[in-house]
Design a protein around this motif. Sequence first.
Motif, PDB file in Angstrom:
ATOM      1  N   ARG A   1      -2.940  10.297  -3.004  1.00  0.00           N
ATOM      2  CA  ARG A   1      -2.122   9.389  -2.199  1.00  0.00           C
ATOM      3  C   ARG A   1      -0.855   8.964  -2.927  1.00  0.00           C
ATOM      4  O   ARG A   1       0.130   8.580  -2.301  1.00  0.00           O
ATOM      5  N   PHE A   2      -0.899   9.018  -4.265  1.00  0.00           N
ATOM      6  CA  PHE A   2       0.260   8.592  -5.036  1.00  0.00           C
ATOM      7  C   PHE A   2       1.466   9.501  -4.773  1.00  0.00           C
ATOM      8  O   PHE A   2       2.605   9.038  -4.688  1.00  0.00           O
TER       9      PHE A   2
ATOM     10  N   ILE B   1      -3.009   2.194  -7.349  1.00  0.00           N
ATOM     11  CA  ILE B   1      -3.397   3.571  -7.041  1.00  0.00           C
ATOM     12  C   ILE B   1      -2.865   4.447  -8.172  1.00  0.00           C
ATOM     13  O   ILE B   1      -1.665   4.459  -8.459  1.00  0.00           O
TER      14      ILE B   1
ATOM     15  N   ASP C   1       0.837  -1.196   0.000  1.00  0.00           N
ATOM     16  CA  ASP C   1       0.000   0.000   0.000  1.00  0.00           C
ATOM     17  C   ASP C   1       0.872   1.247   0.000  1.00  0.00           C
ATOM     18  O   ASP C   1       2.109   1.176  -0.009  1.00  0.00           O
ATOM     19  N   GLU C   2       0.231   2.411   0.013  1.00  0.00           N
ATOM     20  CA  GLU C   2       0.991   3.653  -0.122  1.00  0.00           C
ATOM     21  C   GLU C   2       1.885   3.932   1.076  1.00  0.00           C
ATOM     22  O   GLU C   2       2.825   4.740   0.992  1.00  0.00           O
ATOM     23  N   GLN C   3       1.654   3.262   2.209  1.00  0.00           N
ATOM     24  CA  GLN C   3       2.497   3.428   3.378  1.00  0.00           C
ATOM     25  C   GLN C   3       3.659   2.445   3.395  1.00  0.00           C
ATOM     26  O   GLN C   3       4.455   2.434   4.325  1.00  0.00           O
TER      27      GLN C   3
ATOM     28  N   PRO D   1       2.194   1.904  -5.615  1.00  0.00           N
ATOM     29  CA  PRO D   1       1.281   1.544  -4.520  1.00  0.00           C
ATOM     30  C   PRO D   1       0.006   0.890  -5.039  1.00  0.00           C
ATOM     31  O   PRO D   1      -0.442   1.162  -6.154  1.00  0.00           O
TER      32      PRO D   1
ATOM     33  N   SER E   1       3.133   8.566  -1.539  1.00  0.00           N
ATOM     34  CA  SER E   1       3.377   7.141  -1.339  1.00  0.00           C
ATOM     35  C   SER E   1       4.839   6.858  -1.035  1.00  0.00           C
ATOM     36  O   SER E   1       5.745   7.508  -1.576  1.00  0.00           O
ATOM     37  N   ARG E   2       5.072   5.875  -0.179  1.00  0.00           N
ATOM     38  CA  ARG E   2       6.427   5.459   0.172  1.00  0.00           C
ATOM     39  C   ARG E   2       6.986   4.415  -0.779  1.00  0.00           C
ATOM     40  O   ARG E   2       8.148   4.037  -0.660  1.00  0.00           O
TER      41      ARG E   2
ATOM     42  N   GLU F   1      -4.068  -0.792  -3.722  1.00  0.00           N
ATOM     43  CA  GLU F   1      -5.124  -0.729  -2.728  1.00  0.00           C
ATOM     44  C   GLU F   1      -6.107  -1.864  -2.957  1.00  0.00           C
ATOM     45  O   GLU F   1      -6.197  -2.412  -4.059  1.00  0.00           O
TER      46      GLU F   1
END
Length: 797
Positions: free
Chosen positions: A613-614, A607, A562-564, A622, A617-618, A624
């Motif tokens: 959120r992109f 995503i 995910d984005e995290q 990413p 993102s880390r 979802e």
Amino acid sequence: MGEVTGRIELADGQAAEQVSVRVKGTTVGVNSAADGTFRLRAPAGWQVLTVTCLGCTPQEVTVEVKAGQTVAAQPVRLAPGEQQLQEVTVRGAKSLNQRTPSVGKMPIAPLDNPQSTVTIEREVLEQQQALRLSDVLTNVSGVYVMGATGGTQEEIASRGFAYSSANTFKNGVRFNNGIMPEVSSLERMEVLKGSAAILYGNVAAGGILNLVTKKPQFERGGSVGLRVGSFGFVKPQFDVYGAVGQSQKVAFRLNGTYERGDSFRDGVKSNRVYVNPSLLFKLTPKTDLVLEGDYLRDNRTPDYGIGAINYQIFDSRTRFLNTADATNATNQSSATATLTSRLNDTWQVRAVAGFQRYDNELRSAARPTANVIKPGRNYGNWQRNLQRTQTAENYYLAQIDLTGTLRTGRIGHTVLVGADADQYNANALSFIAQAYDSLNILDPSRALGRPKGAVSGYDAMRYNTRTLGNTRRAGFYAQDLISLFDHVKVLAGLRWSYQETPTDVYTYPGLALPATNAATVAENRRYDNAFSPRLGLVYQPTKTTSLFASYANSFTPNSGFDEQGGALAPSLIDQYEVGMKNELFKGALSANVTGYRIINSNQAQAILPTDPRFATSRVAAPQELAGEVTSQGVEVDVQSRPLNGISLIAGYSYNTTTYTKSNIYENGSRLRYNPAHTANASLFYSFANAFANNATLRGLSAGFTAYYVGDRVGGRNTRLLDPSTGRPWASGSDAFQLISVPNYFLFDASLGYSYDRFSVRFKMANLLNELSYNLHDDNSINPIAPRNFSATLSYKL
């Protein structure tokens, strides 16, 4: 009224199935189940139970029946009868709804099971002269071949979901279906439709297949045979079984075959060797140990079909686009130990240990993609690249199940408690794909030259990556069939699954040798767990009709983040099923109807870069759990018992599998490969009754099979948005398009004759010479076989 339970045993202590138990002087009675047990309701007071079967001495058991209570009768051990018969032909007489598939793990009668199940017995396989698994599947509604990638396997699916190796079992153990399994060794094929996650963990929602091989017998016998057919096909086979020496404790079985043949496809050939040994040890009167082995060596020409241009198929049965020296070589071996012990009349423990080894080397041209080339001088030209892979897998399994029955007051329980653990060790080596030459897809004989720097052949290819995987899984599960009343039952259960997926990918800088110290390494570690519940309700207005509704949940692990930067959780898939099962005409005909709805409401999807959120993102790509795919449909299965020499199998299925929520595909668009409609009908007739008094003609038999596959789509689903930019998808040379695949009917006819120990069977397949295709994406378009002929001569030992 009260209830009486008991068990019927053979002279050696084994369970005696289908033995008649009657209350003397009444019409009340039942037949013993597969484990020899019986349960019947009887008037209160002292009653005499009569126990009878063909070939045994009738016996009587006196028991006191108490009102409202359950009493256990003394176990009955059968004794051989004195009457000697000249010749007896015994044929299976169980109906579809009397065959309990072993892959279900519980001794639940199909009428009590809120799930669609189908079993195809060996007699049907012999009548239809089944050669491949696809031949067997034509007897099961809603299970179909979705592709034939490389011509080395049959990709199977049901209800819109593919059957991977995780969904294919042999004798209850997962089985790598990367190569076509051998059918000649099968005793039966079991299909458990819908979710089986509670029993086996992360299996696809469409269902599972279980291939049950032939088992040892103490009675000596066997057969040898030879099958020949079109395109140079030759297949000798053998099957022998009996007691080891004069032992009454150890029996064996050994069957095997050799197969070679060319193909209706230019340049394609194959050969394979198969051996299936097994041993049965009767350790005690209540404990059996079965050891089974399996070895297959399969070498064949990989064949990705006829190709496509601009997502259009240019019909051909014979066009071959691979290199002359392409090969797909597979060695697969397995060993399984199954220990079954009856603890008492109502409880049994079953332990299984299994091992499988799978080795494969592929040397082939790459798949001919549907490149968009404008009509003109270069129309259909294709640069042919070479690919090469080597794969080695070790698979280990341990499983234990405890099953039994008990009562809590007036409520009956059939209980399953179990645990399993398995491990995949995989070592996959890939080589750098390189240009080899160019040809024209429509005319492969046109020499278009070799590009500069082209590789000289497969042996000159350089290493690319080595992937080491070590998947480990474990699960604990419990399930209970609760008999609230004689006509109302509830099936409830829960499984917890845990899975580790460590993967190391070594990338080599184009080396000739895979020197590990010169490679870069990418490590990935995943740890997933999920709960899989199951709940079903069964209502039986009569003893021959069952109405059911059920809910089950399955899961699919995901590989993204995910984005995290957190590992993406497994996707959970909900399945709802309703149906009716019927035994008609005193069990002569079984007719079942099932409706289902399967929803993957948290499917992994990218995503998009246009999503806020992109930007924060880390991770670079990413994902979802926000997509949704829905599959829904109806299935009908009809089977008859043999009646006056006639047996019938028929079925129909309707399915629609679509994107119902997606950020790049059109909602309502249809997923690939899945036919909207399938239908099947098989009629077999034995002339034994018609010519009962004519020894020469009574061995005649004839059969006819029809199979329909409706329209499908292949290619690539059209995108609305580009996942790399989040903007509308640009049409042009890289546009994704679907390929419409025509529907088709297959008609097969067979004729057989048996006399004394000899038998001969003839089969003509695809009588109308229909042409259609199995597709994978836009780059493996394999035509179905044309009209072809086969004949089998066999001798019973």
